[in-house]
Motif scaffolding. Structure first.
Motif, PDB file in Angstrom:
ATOM      1  N   GLY A 195      40.089  21.568  -7.034  1.00 56.61           N
ATOM      2  CA  GLY A 195      39.234  22.013  -8.132  1.00 56.61           C
ATOM      3  C   GLY A 195      38.035  22.795  -7.619  1.00 56.61           C
ATOM      4  O   GLY A 195      37.720  22.798  -6.427  1.00 56.61           O
ATOM      5  N   LEU A 196      37.330  23.451  -8.534  1.00 60.87           N
ATOM      6  CA  LEU A 196      36.283  24.396  -8.162  1.00 60.87           C
ATOM      7  C   LEU A 196      35.015  23.749  -7.629  1.00 60.87           C
ATOM      8  O   LEU A 196      34.211  24.419  -6.988  1.00 60.87           O
ATOM      9  N   SER A 197      34.804  22.461  -7.895  1.00 63.84           N
ATOM     10  CA  SER A 197      33.553  21.821  -7.496  1.00 63.84           C
ATOM     11  C   SER A 197      33.694  20.935  -6.265  1.00 63.84           C
ATOM     12  O   SER A 197      32.833  20.097  -5.991  1.00 63.84           O
ATOM     13  N   ALA A 198      34.781  21.102  -5.509  1.00 60.44           N
ATOM     14  CA  ALA A 198      34.986  20.287  -4.308  1.00 60.44           C
ATOM     15  C   ALA A 198      35.657  21.122  -3.226  1.00 60.44           C
ATOM     16  O   ALA A 198      36.361  22.096  -3.508  1.00 60.44           O
ATOM     17  N   ASP A 199      35.437  20.741  -1.974  1.00 59.24           N
ATOM     18  CA  ASP A 199      36.113  21.369  -0.847  1.00 59.24           C
ATOM     19  C   ASP A 199      36.751  20.292   0.023  1.00 59.24           C
ATOM     20  O   ASP A 199      36.690  19.094  -0.276  1.00 59.24           O
ATOM     21  N   THR A 200      37.355  20.721   1.128  1.00 61.31           N
ATOM     22  CA  THR A 200      38.064  19.802   2.013  1.00 61.31           C
ATOM     23  C   THR A 200      37.171  18.698   2.541  1.00 61.31           C
ATOM     24  O   THR A 200      37.540  17.515   2.538  1.00 61.31           O
TER      25      THR A 200
END
Length: 387
Positions: free
Chosen positions: A190-195
């Protein structure tokens, strides 16, 4: 021989072939042919997932494209149109969550035949099969079993979004509360999280992460995507990538800085003032209601400090239209000069860019390529923006 291919696997359809709505909140210009043309000719995407293919009118349009000779089904799964491979996907809402629910999940199938069987099965378990992201009246595990029975792929969607996601509203602590982990093929961040954010939750360490656009308009296609190492773009190769099998894998995830996501920060639900998560009263309007941001939700679930060493790099990027100074005319000038957006973002040199656009815009593109963007955080349904 394995090569690198670009994939964005979460794109919605706004209108079907009869001009009837499919995804209510999507652009009317977001038709199936428009998606395929935009992805292959302007964006430079090799594989797209259209997640409203369970809709009967969309299936009819796909078969019409094949009959006309404009597209063809691949033996290893997927539909070829120009230079892009379409994966047949379906986004579904499930509401048997132990938390507040509901959650959204993505289901992909190799051929039209399996999607038709899935569509028929769904039509008896939801109120309107002709609209996108509809409520499934059954358990999440029942849905998983059906997807696997039809040789499909099952992936929870935008898993941290405060509304309609696995960790945002679906579960209290662990995904096994509502899903069978061994029937999950990957996780969409999703757009509000990264790895790095996602890997703070230990039970996610065994899953392949996907970064997709969740596009509701043509311009948003490929705002998040990944480079996949595989033999060629097909459903079978996609399955190998998810399983990290036979050298197939995600080479790199490209996505917006999570701070640009519209649910990154915790905000007051009345006036959108940023809040420290421990504060129960908004200092601006004194409301006690808030929308918990993804960063704070992950912090509450945090179990691990380091991400998996085997993860591919996660590079912060945005579509060209997000960069200050790139309007419609400049964008069209760049495409005319250099071909596709992917070529501009990844390959065109600064010197060549500066021959077509200003030095400032050329440098902004190079800075983006290197993950150097200065952003204002988003929250509460309001996107962040590039300074």
């Amino acid at each position: 021989m394995l090569s690198s291919y670009t994939a964005d696997l979460h794109i919605h359809i706004g209108r079907d072939m009869y001009n009837d709505p499919v995804k209510i909140t999507a652009s009317n210009r977001l038709t199936l042919p428009a998606i395929l043309k935009e992805a292959s000719r302007n964006k430079g995407i090799d594989m797209v997932g259209v997640v409203d293919c369970q809709v009967p009118a969309v299936l009819r349009e796909l078969k019409q494209l094949i009959v006309q000779g404009d597209a063809k089904e691949l033996q290893e799964g997927g539909i070829r149109f120009d230079s892009v491979t379409l994966l047949l996907g379906s986004e579904i809402e499930v509401n048997d969550a132990k938390g507040q629910g509901p959650i959204h999940v993505l289901c992909y199938f190799p051929q039209i035949h399996q999607m038709e069987l899935f569509s028929e099965w769904l039509s008896h378990r939801m109120k309107n099969i002709s609209l996108s992201s509809q409520r499934f009246y059954g358990s999440a595990k029942e849905l998983q079993w059906k997807v696997k029975d039809l040789q499909g792929v099952f992936i929870p969607a935008h898993i941290f979004t405060p509304f309609k996601s696995l960790y945002g509203k679906g579960v209290l602590r662990t995904l096994s509360e509502i899903l069978s982990p061994d029937l999950i093929d990957g996780m969409e961040l999703g757009l509000s999280a990264d790895t790095q954010m996602a890997d703070q939750i230990e039970e996610l360490h065994s899953f392949t992460y996907l970064t997709n656009s969740d596009a509701h308009s043509l311009g948003k296609i490929a705002r998040e995507y990944q480079h996949m190492q595989m033999k060629h773009p097909s459903f079978k190769e996609f399955q190998f990538v998810l399983a990290n099998k036979n050298g197939r894998k995600i080479q790199n995830n490209y996505g917006m800085n999570p701070k640009l996501g519209k649910y990154y920060r915790t905000v007051c639900s009345e006036c959108l003032t940023y809040l420290a998560v421990e504060k129960s009263v908004c200092p601006n309007c004194h409301s006690k209601k808030h929308i918990k941001g993804v960063a704070d939700r992950i912090a509450a679930l945090k179990e691990a400090d380091e991400h998996c060493s085997s993860r591919p790099d996660y590079t912060y990027q945005v579509p060209l239209e997000y960069l200050p100074g790139i309007g419609k005319k400049t964008y069209e000038k760049l495409l005319k000069s250099f071909g596709t957006e992917m070529h501009i973002i990844h390959q065109t040199t600064r010197e060549k860019l500066a021959l077509v656009v200003s030095e400032q815009i050329a440098q902004a593109i190079i800075d983006m390529r290197n993950g150097k963007l200065h952003v204002q955080e988003g929250g509460g349904g309001k996107y962040g923006f590039i300074k």
